[in-house]
Write a protein that holds these residues in place. Structure first.
Motif, PDB file in Angstrom:
ATOM      1  N   SER A   1     -26.460  49.262 -47.136  1.00 28.89           N
ATOM      2  CA  SER A   1     -27.665  50.085 -47.222  1.00 28.89           C
ATOM      3  C   SER A   1     -27.430  51.311 -48.098  1.00 28.89           C
ATOM      4  O   SER A   1     -28.364  52.027 -48.452  1.00 28.89           O
ATOM      5  N   HIS A   2     -26.189  51.553 -48.445  1.00 36.15           N
ATOM      6  CA  HIS A   2     -25.895  52.680 -49.324  1.00 36.15           C
ATOM      7  C   HIS A   2     -26.065  52.328 -50.796  1.00 36.15           C
ATOM      8  O   HIS A   2     -25.749  53.140 -51.667  1.00 36.15           O
ATOM      9  N   GLY A   3     -26.511  51.137 -51.076  1.00 37.98           N
ATOM     10  CA  GLY A   3     -26.707  50.759 -52.466  1.00 37.98           C
ATOM     11  C   GLY A   3     -25.670  49.745 -52.906  1.00 37.98           C
ATOM     12  O   GLY A   3     -24.989  49.125 -52.085  1.00 37.98           O
ATOM     13  N   ASP A   4     -25.568  49.592 -54.220  1.00 37.59           N
ATOM     14  CA  ASP A   4     -24.704  48.550 -54.758  1.00 37.59           C
ATOM     15  C   ASP A   4     -23.336  49.067 -55.165  1.00 37.59           C
ATOM     16  O   ASP A   4     -22.350  48.346 -55.115  1.00 37.59           O
TER      17      ASP A   4
ATOM     18  N   LYS B   1     -31.517  53.336 -59.008  1.00 36.24           N
ATOM     19  CA  LYS B   1     -31.505  54.514 -58.134  1.00 36.24           C
ATOM     20  C   LYS B   1     -30.119  55.140 -58.174  1.00 36.24           C
ATOM     21  O   LYS B   1     -29.131  54.440 -58.329  1.00 36.24           O
TER      22      LYS B   1
ATOM     23  N   GLU C   1     -28.312  58.181 -55.790  1.00 41.66           N
ATOM     24  CA  GLU C   1     -28.552  59.167 -54.742  1.00 41.66           C
ATOM     25  C   GLU C   1     -27.250  59.825 -54.289  1.00 41.66           C
ATOM     26  O   GLU C   1     -26.187  59.208 -54.335  1.00 41.66           O
TER      27      GLU C   1
ATOM     28  N   ASN D   1     -24.405  57.162 -54.666  1.00 42.35           N
ATOM     29  CA  ASN D   1     -24.722  55.765 -54.423  1.00 42.35           C
ATOM     30  C   ASN D   1     -25.682  55.276 -55.493  1.00 42.35           C
ATOM     31  O   ASN D   1     -26.742  55.855 -55.705  1.00 42.35           O
TER      32      ASN D   1
ATOM     33  N   SER E   1     -27.965  52.162 -57.114  1.00 44.65           N
ATOM     34  CA  SER E   1     -28.553  50.830 -56.990  1.00 44.65           C
ATOM     35  C   SER E   1     -28.875  50.348 -58.391  1.00 44.65           C
ATOM     36  O   SER E   1     -29.344  51.117 -59.222  1.00 44.65           O
TER      37      SER E   1
END
Length: 587
Positions: free
Chosen positions: A42-45, A81, A83, A91, A93
């Motif tokens: 959930s923190h991205g890729d 994204k 963040e 993080n 995405s």
RNA sequence: GGUCCCGUAGCUCAGUUGGAUAGAGCACCAGAUUCCUAAUCUGGGGGUCACUGGUUCGAAUCCAGUCGGGAUCACCA
């Protein structure tokens, strides 16, 4: 394409821009920055610690620096994204379009996906097995054999120029014992009554054939002769026979070598390479005549405080200096091994790996010391230790005894469970951890058995692509599937996305496994990829619209076929490194 | 006694070389099969990462020490 190195480069570009702006000092050190998958999806890729690592140098709080970095990252095409989280993680995405690019890369028909130029063509020598040529290979040799072979595959896959070598210990006392044992069998073949094989000789039946061959070739030429008359001839003959047998044993596991290196050849060439190696070290001031302190604790019964030729192993991190000559003046095994490793070095190998059994762990320091010394620090030796394998049958230990002749041979293991099973199980554990091998469990056809589980995933994919699609969607020709002309944006289900993301990990896993010399990481990755595939498959039973063959929808089915093909290719690629065949149907 | 390896869920083991709330399988409990192989999958409980200090923004991971298990310990190979 390695996702993380790709974005690592992008990040470096951003940081260089910040350096030009004066946000970062000119001498800013980027070496501790990592670009990795976050543990929590959930923190991205992609996550990077860049802001935290650089905060001190930039003289600003991590989160403030992170803000500047993310602003620039967001301007990149592939970034969806960026963040800031926690103490200053960034993080990232990435865009759906970029995932599609990865899927296309994974689809690669030439089997290039996951390959890398990590090794840059550097020569590397992998020495493994090196079992004494005194009998057939037994089960104790299997793990080292499989490990060494898979490691060599892995290094080859990552751009090293690999040589697989087997060091034949054909110069010690053991091959003389072999010769005497073969001589008895020779007499037996000539019709003599030999009775029980005396203690200290090799009792195995496998020498009967050698004796018979000797009798056929030499008649009674050696009968009644002094040992000195026949020892050499019979020894050489027996060693050749044993090596033939060993080569055959290894072949059952599809293991071959680039070079079989004879220990004896070191001593019997024009120059004695062992003696020369010692002189070489002597010139470097690393040899001296002296006495060793006796080992602490219990003193060996036959301890004899004598002066010997010693190598200054302690100068290179070993605990004691090591003897190079025996009491009778001949060279120690270690002396020969120094000459052998020196030979490797002179053949251009500055990178060497020795795969040894657990009982040789005490040998590591001295061998590393020797390699450093003989190469003036130019060559690097890594020693990989393979721990013991516990053989079980339905949970009960298999009893073995060399003396009783009840030890289990490599061939028996392969005959019973097959090469693929042996190889996968041996690699599904870290090399320095001991391993249980249960003849029953490893053949079980259930998800408890990782070999089966991964094989089944490959077979499932194959079944959909080549059995079901031709039936249910005959106008979709799998052979003609082209990822560039399929609409990959149709792969939107969470399970499909998870599979693409798993595929994206492959190059990174391969690279890490190669760097650490740990092929088991590949095996674990394949298990996870298989699990993702089985999961998505099962979701199709609840939600028919998620099945790989989308009823009447050729476009969606085509896109999913690209995914399935990429999965099959990646499974086959990884299994290939492990030396396991990707099967196409379960039986 | 020295050296090396290991110590993570009841069991067998991973853990991205220092990252965020430590994971998987087995076992246990509860579920899914008119369906491309259920040979599979879904959900649940379960942890002082052996212990104690240290290093730092941050430790299962690195360092020191302690405890427990294994291998090994001049000259064999």
């Amino acid at each position: 394409m390695n996702l993380y190195t790709h974005f690592g480069e992008q990040l470096t570009g951003v940081l260089e821009a910040l350096r030009e702006q004066g946000v970062l000092p000119l001498d800013a050190d980027f070496s501790r920055i990592t670009v990795e998958p976050p543990r929590d999806p959930s923190h991205g890729d992609i996550a990077t610690n860049a802001a935290m690592v650089l905060a001190k140098m930039a003289k600003m709080p991590p989160r403030d620096l992170a803000k500047k970095i993310t602003e620039l990252l967001l301007q990149l095409d592939d970034v969806k994204k960026a963040e800031i989280a926690g103490p200053g993680f960034i993080n990232i995405s990435i865009t759906a379009l970029f995932w599609q690019k990865i899927l296309i890369a994974a689809f690669d028909n030439e089997g290039l996906y996951g390959r890398s130029q990590l090794g840059q063509g550097q020569k590397i020598n992998v020495e493994f097995v090196s079992a004494n040529p005194t009998g057939p290979m037994h089960v104790g040799h299997v793990r080292g054999a499989v490990f060494g072979d898979a490691l060599a595959n892995l290094l080859d896959f990552t751009g090293f120029d690999v040589s697989r070598e087997y060091y034949i210990n054909d110069a010690g006392a053991q091959v003389d014992v072999l010769a005497r044992s073969a001589y008895l069998r020779y007499l037996e073949a000539l019709g003599e009554e030999i009775g029980d094989i005396p203690e200290g000789l090799y009792p195995g039946d496998y020498l009967k054939a050698v004796g018979a061959d000797l009798a056929e070739k030499h008649g009674d030429e050696f009968k009644g002769q002094e040992e000195s008359q026949w020892l050499e001839t019979i020894r050489d003959f027996a060693i050749d026979a044993m090596m033939d047998q060993i080569r055959g044993d290894l072949k059952t596991l599809n293991i071959t070598f680039d070079q079989f290196f004879s220990e004896r050849s070191l001593k019997e060439g024009d120059v004695n390479m062992v003696a020369q190696s010692i002189e070489d070290l002597r010139d470097k001031g690393l040899i001296y005549e002296g006495t060793l302190p006796p080992p602490k604790g219990k003193l060996p019964d036959d301890w004899e405080d004598r002066e010997q030729t010693l190598f200054r192993a302690t100068d290179f991190g070993d605990d004691v200096d090591r003897a190079l000559a025996k009491a009778d003046g001949s060279h120690t095994y270690f002396a020969s091994d120094i000459a052998y490793h020196r030979d490797k070095y002179m053949r251009g190998f500055t990178s060497m790996i020795d795969v040894l059994g657990a009982d040789h762990s005490g040998y590591i320091k001295r061998m590393k010391a020797a390699v450093k010394a003989l190469s003036d620090g130019e060559a690097e030796l890594d020693v990989k230790i393979c721990q013991l394998v516990k053989l079980l049958r339905g949970g009960k230990p298999v009893k073995m005894g060399k003396r009783l002749g009840t030890f289990i041979t490599l061939r028996e293991v392969v005959d019973e469970v097959g090469s693929d099973v042996v190889r996968f199980i041996m690699l599904y554990r870290k090399n320095d951890a001991s391993l249980d091998f249960d003849f029953y469990k490893v053949q079980e056809q259930s998800k408890d058995n990782p070999v089966f589980y991964v094989q089944y995933a490959h077979a499932r994919v194959h079944s959909v692509l080549y059995r079901k699609i031709p039936l249910e969607m005959p106008d979709l020709d799998i052979a003609d599937i082209d990822p560039l002309s399929e609409d990959l944006s149709l792969l939107v289900d969470s399970g499909e996305v998870a599979l693409v993301k798993r595929l994206a990990q492959y190059p990174r896993i391969i690279e890490q496994a190669a760097k650490a010399h740990e092929p088991h990481r590949v095996a674990f990755y394949l298990y996870e990829l298989a699990a993702d595939l089985h999961m998505q498959w099962s979701r199709g039973t609840e939600k028919p619209e998620l099945r790989f063959i989308s009823d009447g929808n050729k476009k969606v089915t085509g896109a999913r076929a690209v995914l399935l093909l990429a999965i099959a290719k990646t499974l086959a690629s990884g299994l290939g490194i492990l030396g396991v065949h990707p099967i196409e149907e379960m039986r």
